[in-house]
Scaffold this motif. Structure first.
Motif, PDB file in Angstrom:
ATOM      1  N   LEU A 180     -21.648  14.431  16.152  1.00  0.00           N
ATOM      2  CA  LEU A 180     -20.380  15.025  15.756  1.00  0.00           C
ATOM      3  C   LEU A 180     -20.146  14.803  14.258  1.00  0.00           C
ATOM      4  CD1 LEU A 180     -17.905  16.514  16.789  1.00  0.00           C
ATOM      5  CD2 LEU A 180     -16.900  14.347  17.462  1.00  0.00           C
ATOM      6  N   ASP A 181     -20.473  13.610  13.765  1.00  0.00           N
ATOM      7  CA  ASP A 181     -20.285  13.327  12.330  1.00  0.00           C
ATOM      8  C   ASP A 181     -21.155  14.223  11.463  1.00  0.00           C
ATOM      9  OD1 ASP A 181     -18.457  11.381  12.903  1.00  0.00           O
ATOM     10  OD2 ASP A 181     -19.903   9.720  12.819  1.00  0.00           O
ATOM     11  N   LYS A 238     -19.134  17.503  24.644  1.00  0.00           N
ATOM     12  CA  LYS A 238     -19.641  16.158  24.932  1.00  0.00           C
ATOM     13  C   LYS A 238     -20.802  16.180  25.928  1.00  0.00           C
ATOM     14  CE  LYS A 238     -15.856  13.120  23.605  1.00  0.00           C
ATOM     15  NZ  LYS A 238     -14.868  12.132  24.071  1.00  0.00           N
ATOM     16  N   GLY A 271     -13.909  17.472  13.885  1.00  0.00           N
ATOM     17  CA  GLY A 271     -12.891  17.060  14.850  1.00  0.00           C
ATOM     18  C   GLY A 271     -13.390  15.952  15.757  1.00  0.00           C
ATOM     19  N   ASP A 272     -12.841  15.883  16.963  1.00  0.00           N
ATOM     20  CA  ASP A 272     -13.091  14.731  17.823  1.00  0.00           C
ATOM     21  C   ASP A 272     -13.718  15.073  19.172  1.00  0.00           C
ATOM     22  OD1 ASP A 272     -11.943  12.850  15.944  1.00  0.00           O
ATOM     23  OD2 ASP A 272     -10.034  13.813  16.413  1.00  0.00           O
ATOM     24  N   GLY A 273     -14.288  16.273  19.289  1.00  0.00           N
ATOM     25  CA  GLY A 273     -15.026  16.588  20.510  1.00  0.00           C
ATOM     26  C   GLY A 273     -14.134  17.016  21.653  1.00  0.00           C
ATOM     27  N   CYS A 274     -14.768  17.421  22.761  1.00  0.00           N
ATOM     28  CA  CYS A 274     -14.010  17.840  23.941  1.00  0.00           C
ATOM     29  C   CYS A 274     -14.922  17.815  25.160  1.00  0.00           C
ATOM     30  CB  CYS A 274     -13.418  19.238  23.768  1.00  0.00           C
ATOM     31  SG  CYS A 274     -14.638  20.543  23.716  1.00  0.00           S
ATOM     32  N   GLU A 275     -14.366  18.218  26.305  1.00  0.00           N
ATOM     33  CA  GLU A 275     -15.117  18.138  27.555  1.00  0.00           C
ATOM     34  C   GLU A 275     -16.222  19.194  27.634  1.00  0.00           C
ATOM     35  OE1 GLU A 275     -12.054  19.217  27.260  1.00  0.00           O
ATOM     36  OE2 GLU A 275     -11.833  21.083  28.392  1.00  0.00           O
ATOM     37  N   THR A 291     -19.349   7.554  27.496  1.00  0.00           N
ATOM     38  CA  THR A 291     -18.084   8.288  27.561  1.00  0.00           C
ATOM     39  C   THR A 291     -18.230   9.722  27.065  1.00  0.00           C
ATOM     40  OG1 THR A 291     -17.470   7.275  25.467  1.00  0.00           O
ATOM     41  CG2 THR A 291     -16.549   6.303  27.471  1.00  0.00           C
ATOM     42  N   ALA A 292     -19.456  10.106  26.669  1.00  0.00           N
ATOM     43  CA  ALA A 292     -19.697  11.510  26.351  1.00  0.00           C
ATOM     44  C   ALA A 292     -20.295  12.243  27.549  1.00  0.00           C
ATOM     45  CB  ALA A 292     -20.635  11.636  25.146  1.00  0.00           C
ATOM     46  N   GLN A 293     -20.658  11.492  28.578  1.00  0.00           N
ATOM     47  CA  GLN A 293     -21.247  12.110  29.765  1.00  0.00           C
ATOM     48  C   GLN A 293     -20.146  12.697  30.636  1.00  0.00           C
ATOM     49  OE1 GLN A 293     -24.447  12.215  29.904  1.00  0.00           O
ATOM     50  NE2 GLN A 293     -25.014  10.589  28.484  1.00  0.00           N
ATOM     51  N   ASP A 294     -20.474  13.754  31.334  1.00  0.00           N
ATOM     52  CA  ASP A 294     -19.578  14.249  32.360  1.00  0.00           C
ATOM     53  C   ASP A 294     -19.377  13.125  33.367  1.00  0.00           C
ATOM     54  OD1 ASP A 294     -18.029  16.359  33.099  1.00  0.00           O
ATOM     55  OD2 ASP A 294     -19.695  17.781  33.051  1.00  0.00           O
ATOM     56  N   ASN A 320     -21.559  10.495  18.844  1.00  0.00           N
ATOM     57  CA  ASN A 320     -20.718  10.320  17.663  1.00  0.00           C
ATOM     58  C   ASN A 320     -21.437  10.683  16.373  1.00  0.00           C
ATOM     59  OD1 ASN A 320     -18.047   9.679  18.296  1.00  0.00           O
ATOM     60  ND2 ASN A 320     -18.694   7.675  19.072  1.00  0.00           N
ATOM     61  N   HIS A 356     -15.632  22.493  18.164  1.00  0.00           N
ATOM     62  CA  HIS A 356     -16.114  21.354  17.372  1.00  0.00           C
ATOM     63  C   HIS A 356     -17.516  21.553  16.798  1.00  0.00           C
ATOM     64  CE1 HIS A 356     -13.124  19.788  20.341  1.00  0.00           C
ATOM     65  NE2 HIS A 356     -12.590  19.415  19.203  1.00  0.00           N
TER      66      HIS A 356
END
Lengths: 834, 124
Positions: free
Chosen positions: A509-510, A522, A515-519, A544-547, A506, A485
């Motif tokens: 990423l924009d 993030k 795409g929409d990110g991943c583990e 929700t981007a945190q581990d 977000n 990403h």
């Protein structure tokens, strides 16, 4: 056609493998007889058995490999007789089979000198996995070990004794120096002093007269009248070829052993071949694996109708003996008439390098490396391929001293047919082809495709260089990017996020990704955002981007409960606070344990209980310990001058000051620190990302150490600093690390990859070579000023508290699947369910 | 009897849309089952799967990070970062730790509904 292989060692196995690769006619039947109970294994790396490798790890191929390839394998069943007239062999268990061709790969046995007392208990040879198992069994009752033999195998055996934990290990060598066949007098001396520094006791020019003791060994006595105590002895004085079978059936053998072969590896009977350490070629026994493999190739080629001869082999070797590099290549000993010799010696670091250059200064003829053999592959290739030498040949061993790094620059000069992996005979062209045509773009793929690097492994650094070189040439040098990403490295992303002033995942990423990110990306981006702005990590949709651990500000443990670690700066805590921890633990039925970082960990908290637990802890004056974050964990300390009679300064107060300065600091990986009050180093500061040790003039600052799976000592960055300067340097060091390290890279690994290493880092931090010092300090001060306790923010916010529930549609219910077991009066998690 | 089993779903109201964090998940209790519900806000999509990670049988997927691999939505278990497709439930980590159940999701008037298959019709 029946081909029978006698012996299932490394060379015997390799012969089978090579034969199978040659499109055999289906009528060819291969039968292998081996003496040992297990199929062929890697004898070269036998000593790794004591570093935790198992016999399976060392195996060349499992038993099923032989079946799958139609080879009949008889183990524990050595051949006892060869009938050359009838062309049959008979095994120990009575199997008689006819052969068209017989390949003897019987290898060698340990040479055991005729010394009285050799039959005592506690005397071992060092040859097979069984030998090692016997040693392992005996070692717990032994304290003083000895090895007869100071050659390659003897030193391997000495390493094994060190690994087995013997408190004393003697090495006894008959010759006046160690490794007389590979290295010269000066190199031997350097090696000896390195080994002695590691705790080996080396005895040279010693002729062992007797092994003393009753049933079991108690010592050794020597011809010169001296003696040593020993309750364990390994005899590793050399090898003798296993030629008894050849002798028995009347094949020609050498006067000092070995089955005589011609350039086709044929014995005096044309249907019988001999390969490996049992073969005597041109009055030479080749005791290395690479020439053995080459012999296997010669025979395999002929058996399918090809032509190939063995015409001697380069005996250049690179070894790691007791952790010390030793290498020799070309002609290491060539004298002053035929060559000019350049020698580099550093007795402080224990490095000795010698190169022999032709009198006209054009060719490299050979050399010796002790202590640092990193240049071995390039030197070997330069010598073998007659590459032109630099104007100052000493640059070959001193390196380019202009300061510019020249990593891998040399590989492009090699000719295509340069042999890179001599164990498997793989050329430069084959490796480059595997990369450019075969699409192999990592080491494992190259190993699989070409087998390069699967033997002794010595060529792996050069294989890597060739791979990167070829990828660069093909224009597809893969950049070090975060994930699919983000086409940026972490360092680039850090600068871009700052430049564009982005504050959420977000947005990032924009603006910078796709795409929409991943583990992977993030948590990496979330960590950068935290390092840059130090906002509450659960705000702005970044939660929700945190581990997972950061998202719930606690460490998830087996069973799905969490552990809670309040900050206890410097490990100092009042009795009142200890009581609070005890009360909270009792109330919520938490398991308590002291951590390695002088804190207290409370395990088994339900997600829904976390805010209430923290509310009580915060009311008692605690704050988050950030044990869940890639951030500063703890600054460990000894009591220092507050109580200790040796303490030079107040290490506890300084540790608290440092812990409170950097608490909550987000970094590419976790950060640990410690402060010791004197050189006794009770706080173990040299195993930390940054560690501080008191001196009589101030503080010494060490950086980039860690424990964990690959422990590494921290390196000394600066000495005798005032507290203010020490903190300034730590500010600069940490900001530089945070800005430039890859995700999940500890400081030790970061430094290992940093061009110029600790010298470069010192220049940046101490001498401000980048002109960034002021900015680093200001940025750090900004983060320090912006610190708030994350748990305090959560406890005070009903919105945030709502997120700490297991069932969103039944918030008062706990996860019913959580199970505990009782152990020593506390609750622990039930074991994994599968 | 030749039977084409058409799966029947029982739809239940799980929670309101506001209960689920953007681009994250929550755990829903349905009878004695645990279901992970995800709102993939970036894609304007909803997904539901079993909450248990089949690797170590941990009730944890709802707390995992969601994302995509080659455009396919997935969730990573917080325990050992095994990833599973949110579309068909298969394990995407290369190692075979089994697939997870997925459930259809509907959103109506700010309420999220999850469909669970009627096991009776399957069993006949």
């Amino acid at each position: 056609m029946n081909i029978i292989v006698v012996g299932n060692g490394m060379v015997g196995f390799k012969f089978c493998e090579k034969l199978l690769q040659k499109n055999l006619a289906p009528s060819v039947k291969i039968t292998v007889f081996g003496e040992e109970i297990r199929p062929a294994y890697d004898r070269v790396h036998l000593s790794s058995f004591f570093e935790g490798k198992t016999a399976e790890d060392l195996s060349m191929a499992p038993r099923s490999w032989y079946e799958d390839n139609g080879i009949t394998l008889h183990l524990s069943d050595p051949i006892q007789a060869i009938d050359r007239v009838e062309k049959t062999v008979t095994s120990h268990r009575g199997i008689t089979l006819p052969y068209n061709y017989l390949v003897l790969a019987t290898g060698s046995a340990a040479f055991v000198p005729p010394i009285p007392g050799m039959d005592k208990q506690g005397v071992f040879i060092y040859r097979t996995v069984e030998d090692l198992e016997l040693m392992q069994h005996w070692a717990p009752r032994a304290r003083k070990g000895a090895v007869i033999g100071g050659g390659l195998l003897g030193l391997e055996a000495a390493k094994a004794l060190l690994d087995l934990g013997l408190s004393t290990t003697h090495v006894i060598e008959f010759a006046p120096r160690l490794m007389p066949r590979q290295i010269d007098e000066a190199g031997s001396q350097m090696l000896q002093s390195k080994l002695e520094a590691l705790g080996l006791q080396v005895h040279l020019s010693k002729n062992t007269a007797a092994i003393t003791g009753g049933d079991a060994i108690s010592g050794l006595s020597f011809a010169d009248g001296s003696a040593i105590d020993a309750d364990m002895l390994v005899v590793s004085a050399g090898i003798k070829p296993r030629d008894e079978l050849a002798k028995q059936c009347g094949l020609e053998v050498g006067p000092r052993g070995g089955i005589v072969v011609n350039n086709n590896m044929q014995t005096s009977d044309p249907s019988i071949f001999a390969i490996g350490e049992c073969a005597l070629h041109g009055s030479m026994i080749y005791g290395l694996v690479a020439p053995g493999y080459e012999m296997a190739e010669v025979v395999a080629t002929q058996l399918v109708g090809g032509a190939k001869e063995f015409t001697g082999f380069d005996m250049s070797t690179k070894l790691k003996l007791v952790g010390t590099d030793v290498a020799s290549f070309g002609d290491p000993f060539i004298g002053p008439k035929e060559a000019r010799t350049i020698i580099f010696e550093d007795t402080v670091k224990g490095i000795y390098k010698r190169i022999n250059v032709s009198n006209d200064g054009k060719l490299l003829l050979g050399g010796i490396l002790v202590g640092d053999a990193s240049a071995y592959n390039m030197l070997l290739q330069t010598a073998k391929n007659g590459l032109a030498l630099p104007p100052n040949p000493e640059d070959l061993i001193l390196g380019n001293r202009s300061g510019a790094a020249q990593e891998g620059a040399g590989v492009s000069a090699l000719p295509d047919d340069a042999l890179i992996c001599s164990c498997e005979s793989i050329s430069k062209a084959q490796i480059c082809n595997a990369v450019s045509e075969g699409g192999c773009e990592n080491l494992d793929a190259i190993k699989k495709c070409t087998k390069a690097g699967t033997g002794c492994g010595g060529c792996i650094p050069m294989v890597k260089d060739l791979m990167l070189h070829t990828m660069k040439q093909g224009g597809k040098y893969v950049r070090n990017v975060l994930c699919e990403h983000f086409q940026y490295s972490r360092q680039e992303l850090f600068d871009l996020i700052k430049l564009k002033n982005l504050v959420t995942y977000n947005e990032t990423l924009d603006h910078l990704g796709a795409g929409d990110g991943c583990e992977v990306c993030k948590p990496a981006v979330a960590s950068i955002l935290a390092s840059l702005w130090n906002d509450l990590i659960l705000d702005k949709g970044n939660d929700t981007a945190q581990d997972s651990n950061d998202r719930f500000l606690a460490n998830i443990q087996k069973g799905g409960t969490y552990s809670v670690v309040p900050r206890i700066p410097g490990g100092e805590i009042t009795p009142e606070k200890l009581i609070t921890i005890g009360q909270v633990a009792q109330k919520y039925a938490l398991y308590t344990k002291i951590t390695g970082g002088q804190r207290i960990d409370l395990f088994g908290a339900h997600l829904g209980d976390l805010p209430a637990i923290w509310e009580e802890l915060i009311a008692a004056g605690f704050e988050s310990g950030h044990a869940y974050g890639k951030s500063l964990r703890t600054v460990k300390s000894c009591v220092g001058s507050t109580w200790c009679r040796f303490g030079l300064h107040d290490s506890v107060s300084f540790a608290i000051q440092i812990e409170e300065r950097y608490r909550g600091l987000r970094a590419p990986h976790k950060l640990k620190s410690a402060v010791s009050g004197c050189i006794r180093e009770c706080a173990e500061a040299q195993s930390k990302d940054f560690g501080i040790i008191a001196t009589d003039k101030g503080w010494n600052l060490y950086v980039c150490g860690n424990g964990g799976s690959k422990p590494q000592h921290a390196k000394l960055l600066a000495t005798d600093l005032s507290s203010e300067t020490c903190i300034k340097y730590i500010d600069r060091f940490l900001m530089f690390y945070i800005k430039t390290a890859d995700p999940l890279t500890r400081t030790a690994t970061w430094l290992n990859k940093l061009d110029g290493g600790i010298d470069y880092l010192r220049n940046v931090v101490v001498n401000d070579s980048l002109g960034m010092a002021e900015q680093f300090e200001a940025e750090m001060q900004g983060l320090v000023d912006n610190y708030t306790c994350e748990w305090k923010a959560v406890v005070e916010s009903p919105q945030l508290r709502k997120r700490f529930t297991h069932f969103i549609n039944a918030p008062e219910e706990k996860d019913p699947t959580v199970q505990f077991e009782t152990m020593r009066g506390q609750r622990k998690a039930a074991d994994w369910n599968s | 009897m030749s039977a084409t089993i058409t799966e029947q779903y029982t739809w239940f109201a799980a929670c309101s849309t506001a209960d689920v964090p953007s681009n994250g998940g929550v755990c829903i209790k349905y009878k004695d089952q645990q279901i992970a519900l995800f709102h993939f806000t970036r894609r304007n999509e909803w997904y539901a799967t079993q909450n248990m990670c089949p690797h170590r049988m941990q009730m944890a997927l709802s707390r995992g990070l969601i994302g995509t691999a080659g455009g396919e939505p997935k969730v990573a278990c917080p325990f050992h970062k095994k990833t599973f497709s949110l579309v068909d439930g298969r394990c995407m980590s290369g190692d075979d730790c089994g697939a997870i159940e997925t459930y259809p999701v509907r959103v109506e008037n700010g309420k999220v509904f999850i469909g669970v298959p009627d096991r009776e019709t399957e069993l006949f």
